[in-house]
Design a protein around this motif. Structure first.
Motif, short mmCIF file in Angstrom:
data_model
loop_
_atom_site.label_atom_id
_atom_site.label_comp_id
_atom_site.label_asym_id
_atom_site.label_seq_id
_atom_site.Cartn_x
_atom_site.Cartn_y
_atom_site.Cartn_z
N ASN A 933 0.81 -1.20 0.00
CA ASN A 933 0.00 0.00 0.00
C ASN A 933 0.85 1.26 0.00
O ASN A 933 0.50 2.27 -0.61
CB ASN A 933 -0.93 -0.01 1.22
CG ASN A 933 -1.97 -1.13 1.13
OD1 ASN A 933 -2.31 -1.57 0.04
ND2 ASN A 933 -2.47 -1.57 2.29
N MET A 937 0.52 4.23 -2.61
CA MET A 937 0.13 5.58 -2.19
C MET A 937 1.21 6.60 -2.52
O MET A 937 0.91 7.71 -2.97
CB MET A 937 -0.18 5.57 -0.69
CG MET A 937 -1.48 4.83 -0.35
SD MET A 937 -1.99 5.00 1.39
CE MET A 937 -0.69 4.06 2.19
N ASN A 938 2.47 6.21 -2.27
CA ASN A 938 3.56 7.15 -2.57
C ASN A 938 3.64 7.46 -4.06
O ASN A 938 3.89 8.61 -4.45
CB ASN A 938 4.89 6.57 -2.09
CG ASN A 938 5.02 6.61 -0.58
OD1 ASN A 938 4.37 7.42 0.09
ND2 ASN A 938 5.84 5.72 -0.02
N LYS A 941 0.78 9.88 -4.81
CA LYS A 941 1.03 11.22 -4.28
C LYS A 941 2.11 11.96 -5.08
O LYS A 941 1.99 13.17 -5.32
CB LYS A 941 1.44 11.11 -2.81
CG LYS A 941 0.29 10.70 -1.90
CD LYS A 941 0.76 10.54 -0.45
CE LYS A 941 -0.40 10.12 0.46
NZ LYS A 941 0.06 9.94 1.86
N ILE A 965 -8.79 2.29 -0.09
CA ILE A 965 -7.50 3.00 -0.17
C ILE A 965 -7.55 4.06 -1.25
O ILE A 965 -7.18 5.21 -1.03
CB ILE A 965 -6.36 2.00 -0.42
CG1 ILE A 965 -6.20 1.08 0.80
CG2 ILE A 965 -5.05 2.73 -0.74
CD1 ILE A 965 -5.15 -0.01 0.61
N TRP A 966 -8.03 3.69 -2.43
CA TRP A 966 -8.01 4.69 -3.49
C TRP A 966 -8.99 5.82 -3.25
O TRP A 966 -8.75 6.97 -3.64
CB TRP A 966 -8.18 4.07 -4.89
CG TRP A 966 -9.51 3.47 -5.27
CD1 TRP A 966 -9.83 2.16 -5.32
CD2 TRP A 966 -10.68 4.19 -5.71
NE1 TRP A 966 -11.12 1.96 -5.75
CE2 TRP A 966 -11.67 3.20 -6.01
CE3 TRP A 966 -11.01 5.53 -5.88
CZ2 TRP A 966 -12.97 3.53 -6.45
CZ3 TRP A 966 -12.29 5.86 -6.32
CH2 TRP A 966 -13.24 4.87 -6.61
N LEU A 969 -7.37 8.15 -0.95
CA LEU A 969 -6.33 8.94 -1.65
C LEU A 969 -6.94 10.09 -2.45
O LEU A 969 -6.41 11.20 -2.47
CB LEU A 969 -5.53 8.03 -2.58
CG LEU A 969 -4.52 7.10 -1.90
CD1 LEU A 969 -3.94 6.11 -2.92
CD2 LEU A 969 -3.39 7.90 -1.26
#
Length: 990
Positions: A933, A937-938, A941, A965-966, A969
């Motif tokens: 994850n 995520m990184n 971002k 999660i998405w 984000l």
């Protein structure tokens, strides 16, 4: 005895009677009078009459006006029986001969002077033979003329007669006297009149005078050559006599120099490279060698003393040989000239400025690559090694040498201006002979007028201004060269400045107008240069300016002055105006150009135009329509076809003599081939087959070139019409039938086009066939051909497509090893993409190995293979494809992905939206959990921070991450998510 004298050349007054006085008395009085200082002037052949008028005797002189003729003096001598003249009489006759001979001028240019000189020379010879006859009579009468103290003929008397004819250029008469001298010498032991060195030298000078009188007349080449041959024969005779034991016949160096100079003149009468010029130069060189042999043997044979004996060569003789070699145009002429110079230095003969000028001229006329540098080195040696004062003429020669290469040598104009600076410095340092003159500036301006360097028009203008600042008045040639430079320039305002200068020159130098194309003259071609400048100018009103200048020319030519009438516009003038309008690049401009052409044709057909519009006029307008067609203007190709058809009709009807040629057909075919209109490929095809038909009917000039075939084939390849590729292949077959494959570039281009065509038609088998055919025929290969075949197989449904990709890639590497192709980044990246089509366990490692190979090739010098962001993304994609395999394979793939991504971020290439999408996909290589994850995520971002988020990255995110999660984000808890709903700064870079 009463007698009448011969008349003065300059007077119309004739002495008709002198009181009966003995001739001896008259002669003695004349001699006495000559001895007085105020009568020591040149006495022309009429001097006897004018001098006798001044003798203070009781002579009664009666003068009357009559035509200019010789009097009866010689008739009196002729009528006096041989043997009755006294020694005193002969002495006075000798004096008269001397006066008459010295009065003859070397100028025979006008008829009156020529006739007077010949009459005078004839009189000298007649008096000579009377003296000879008197002496012979005395010998016959007394057996020993010396006992009677009779004045014998001397060799000086003969030299006077020979010189008289020599001054007239009557070399045959001079030769005749020498032959009589030898005959007299052979006939009698009492007359020692064997011709000597001076006798022969005077005769040779006579032939030289004869040659000079013809030298300005190109139609007198035979006489120029004959004079040199006759002089050469005389020199050979002298050498033969000398070798036979007659020391008085040894020719002096000056005599050699005269004959060598004559052969140099012969060389200059021919065009460079002609056999006659080469033979003349070789013979001049041989004569120099003979002279040097005599000079070097002189210490033993007394041919010379320690310094300047009679056979010592001088710089002028060497200079004449160098000029002869220079003018001959023979292969290696400049090397021979340099060898002559070296021989001169070895003989300790100091060179002068003329020697260096001749050597520099030799380099200037040569085609040697380093000619300007060699000429400039001679200039340096002249000053530094030999201490010879440089002159502007020598500098001008070096400037001209640079001028000869100015068109293709980028540094030529800079060197020319530097040489002008050097001349200026020397002048300011009191070396006035080396200062620049009008010729120096004209040489520089002429050189600049041929230069292709940027800004040369400004350099020429500045040079012209500098000339005026130095108070050196420009002449017509200065303006002509400046105008040509300005006309060739493409800077803003160049054409306008050129026209202003042209009109100024027209007013200042009306005598420099010429109907023929002459260097440095104002001609119709100079106007055409300015018209062409307007045609190439980017100014908005350039076509109108060109047309106005054409009208100005037409107005000038209507004047009565013949020289101005010579400026009447010719076909090239109209061609430039047509070009100006077509270069305008708009429909209106090309249409106006065609209207001008139509008007020209109408005037010609009505016999109101002096010339017929030539094929270039038609082609320029056709090219204008072709350019518009290529730019997508509808109807442009149809206009080109109609114009070609009109040209054909006029020719077939016999109304014009200009037949459409292969270029006009090719230009029209281009218009059709690049047109985007329906049926354009069929039109291009039709034009090509018409050309083939005319060629098959016997017109060799209409044979389509490989390039013409290529354009027509390309039009079919790009067409979407049915069977377009098959038609292209039919043309290719015809091309191979009509042409050998010598034009490898055209054949390579055609096969490459067919390869692309079949690749576009998703037929990689046929695309590969053309690729392998190009390799077998040793045609020109490029990376794009391999790339297209690889791309074709990668998109194929053939189950063996990936293996086919490997085969093509291996084939490319073998060609690379053979040196026939230089792969680029695109083909390597395409290969990585293609092999990713089939997921295999070692795919990530293989793609990374290919990536590493690209860097290795780059470091070895192939700059075109450097990986780009597309390559990095292809490797990341290969890694992402490994997600379906076991953890070991996935771990290795993830390591490769992370390393590749970090390398991209630290390189000059920067990640794009695809990069971040691939990294999000690569997160699936990790087991589910925090690390996976975190990578996802990184990556997301970083993508948003760079402003690269788009719908594709959002899709990859949604497919790779859990929904919770998405959504966290993107900050959207439920419902559909669109890019427009997200912060704008996340997508600012897309």
């Amino acid at each position: 005895m009463a007698f009448t004298t011969f008349n003065s050349y300059d007077s119309k007054k004739k002495i008709t009677r002198i009181n009966d006085q003995p001739i001896s008395y008259c002669m003695s009085q004349l001699q006495l009078q000559r001895q007085q200082q105020h009568h020591r002037q040149k006495i022309r052949s009429c001097s006897l009459s004018s001098t006798l008028q001044d003798i203070p005797t009781e002579t009664e002189i009666v003068e009357e006006e009559e035509d200019d003729v010789f009097g009866d003096y010689v008739q009196m001598i002729d009528s006096t029986p041989i043997g009755e003249l006294s020694v005193e009489d002969v002495t006075i006759i000798d004096a008269i001969m001397m006066d008459i001979s010295s009065s003859i001028t070397a100028n025979n240019d006008d008829d009156d002077t020529h006739d007077m000189n010949h009459e005078a020379a004839e009189l000298v010879e007649r008096l000579l033979w009377r003296i000879v006859d008197e002496y012979k009579a005395a010998l016959e009468k007394n057996g020993n003329a010396e006992e009677e103290e009779f004045f014998p003929p001397t060799i000086e008397m003969f030299h006077m007669a020979i010189t008289s004819w020599a001054k007239c250029g009557a070399a045959e008469n001079a030769e005749s006297i020498i032959q009589r001298m030898q005959e007299l010498h052979d006939e009698s032991d009492n007359i020692d009149l064997s011709p000597n060195t001076e006798s022969f030298a005077i005769c040779i000078n006579a032939w030289a005078t004869r040659q000079r009188s013809f030298h300005a007349n190109a139609e007198k080449k035979d006489e120029i050559i004959n004079a040199a041959k006759r002089a050469d024969d005389t020199l050979s005779c002298m050498l033969d006599l000398h070798n036979a034991g007659h020391p008085d016949a040894l020719p002096k160096a000056a005599t050699f120099g005269t004959v060598i100079e004559m052969w140099s003149s012969v060389a200059s009468t021919y065009r460079e490279g002609e056999g006659g010029a080469i033979d003349a130069a070789k013979h001049a060189h041989e004569l120099l060698q003979t002279l040097m042999d005599l000079y070097l043997d002189g210490s033993e044979n007394d041919n010379r003393d320690d310094k300047n004996g009679p056979i010592s060569p001088d710089a002028a003789t060497f200079c004449a040989v160098i000029r002869a070699l220079t003018n001959s145009g023979m292969d290696g002429a400049v090397d021979r000239a340099e060898a002559v110079f070296d021989k001169m230095i070895d003989a300790n003969i100091q060179p002068d400025a003329s020697i260096f000028r001749s050597l520099i001229d030799a380099w200037t006329k040569s085609n040697e690559v380093d000619a300007p540098e060699r000429a400039e080195d001679l200039l340096r040696r002249m000053k530094e090694d030999f201490g010879v004062d440089v002159t502007s003429a020598v500098y001008n020669g070096v400037i001209q040498a640079w001028g000869n290469v100015a068109e293709n040598n980028q540094g030529a104009s800079e060197r020319i201006l530097s040489l002008l600076d050097d001349m200026d410095d020397l002048y300011l340092n009191d070396e006035e002979e080396a200062g620049p003159d009008v010729t120096s500036f004209n040489c520089a301006l002429k050189a600049l007028s041929y230069s292709k360097e940027k800004g040369v028009d400004r350099q020429a203008y500045d040079t012209f201004q500098r000339m005026e600042d130095m108070n050196i008045a420009p002449n017509a040639a200065s303006y002509v060269y400046l105008i040509k430079s300005l006309a060739r320039g493409r800077s803003r305002g160049a054409a306008e400045r050129a026209e202003d200068m042209l009109k100024s020159a027209l007013g200042m130098f009306p005598d420099s107008l010429s109907s023929e194309e002459k260097e440095g003259y104002i001609t119709v071609e100079l106007f055409n240069h300015v018209l062409t400048a307007w045609a190439k100018s980017s100014g908005e009103n350039s076509p109108q300016k060109a047309e106005m200048l054409l009208a100005f020319m037409d107005e000038l030519s209507s004047k009565e002055d013949d020289s101005i009438r010579s400026l009447k516009p010719n076909v090239r003038s109209f061609t430039a105006v047509l070009d100006a309008w077509t270069q305008h690049g708009e429909w209106e401009g090309v249409n106006h150009s065609e209207q001008i052409l139509s008007r020209m044709i109408d005037l010609y057909l009505a016999d109101e135009l002096d010339f017929e519009p030539d094929v270039f006029c038609w082609t320029i307008v056709l090219r204008g329509w072709a350019k518009l067609a290529k730019g997508g203007r509808r109807g442009a190709s149809d206009r080109a076809v109609k114009l070609l058809e009109r040209m054909e009709t006029l020719y077939k009807d016999g109304r014009t003599s200009v037949k459409p040629d292969a270029v006009t057909y090719f230009t029209t075919l281009n218009a059709c081939a690049y047109s985007k209109e329906t049926g354009s490929a069929k039109q291009a095809d039709s034009l090509l087959w018409r050309m083939i038909g005319m060629y098959d009917s016997g017109d060799e000039s209409m044979k389509p070139s490989p390039i013409t075939f290529r354009v027509a084939i390309d039009s079919w390849v790009k067409s979407n019409e049915p069977f377009s590729i098959e038609r292209a292949e039919a043309l290719h077959a015809m091309m191979e039938e009509m042409h050998e494959t010598d034009d490898s570039e055209a054949f390579s281009s055609v096969q490459r086009s067919l390869l692309f065509g079949w690749s576009k038609k998703e037929n990689p088998e046929k695309a590969e066939k053309y690729l392998r055919s190009m390799i077998e025929q040793n045609l020109i290969l490029d990376s794009f051909s391999f790339d297209k075949v690889i791309e074709g197989w990668s998109q194929s449904s053939n189950p063996n497509s990936v293996q086919k990709v490997h085969d093509i890639f291996d084939l490319m590497k073998s060609c690379e090893k053979a040196g026939t192709v230089k792969p680029n980044e695109r083909v390597y990246t395409s290969f990585i993409r293609a092999i990713t089509k089939e997921a295999t366990k070692g795919l990530a490692e293989e793609s990374r190995a290919v990536f590493n190979e690209m860097w290795k090739l780059y470091e070895e010098g192939n700059k075109g293979v450097k990986p780009t962001v597309f390559t990095y993304n292809s490797v990341l994609n290969a890694c992402a494809t490994s997600a379906e395999f076991d953890m070991d394979v996935r771990s290795k793939a993830f390591e490769i992905a992370i390393r590749t991504f970090n390398e991209l971020r630290n390189s000059r290439e920067k990640p794009d939206h695809v990069t971040y999408g691939r990294m999000i996909q690569c997160s699936n290589l990790l087991p589910e959990g925090d690390k996976r994850n975190a990578v996802l995520m990184n990556s997301f971002k970083m993508c948003c921070k760079e402003g690269l988020l788009n719908s594709y990255v959002l899709r990859d995110l949604q497919e790779s991450a859990q929904e919770s999660i998405w959504r966290a984000l993107v900050g959207v808890s439920d419902g559909d998510v669109n890019i427009e709903d997200l912060p704008a700064e996340w997508s600012r870079g897309t």
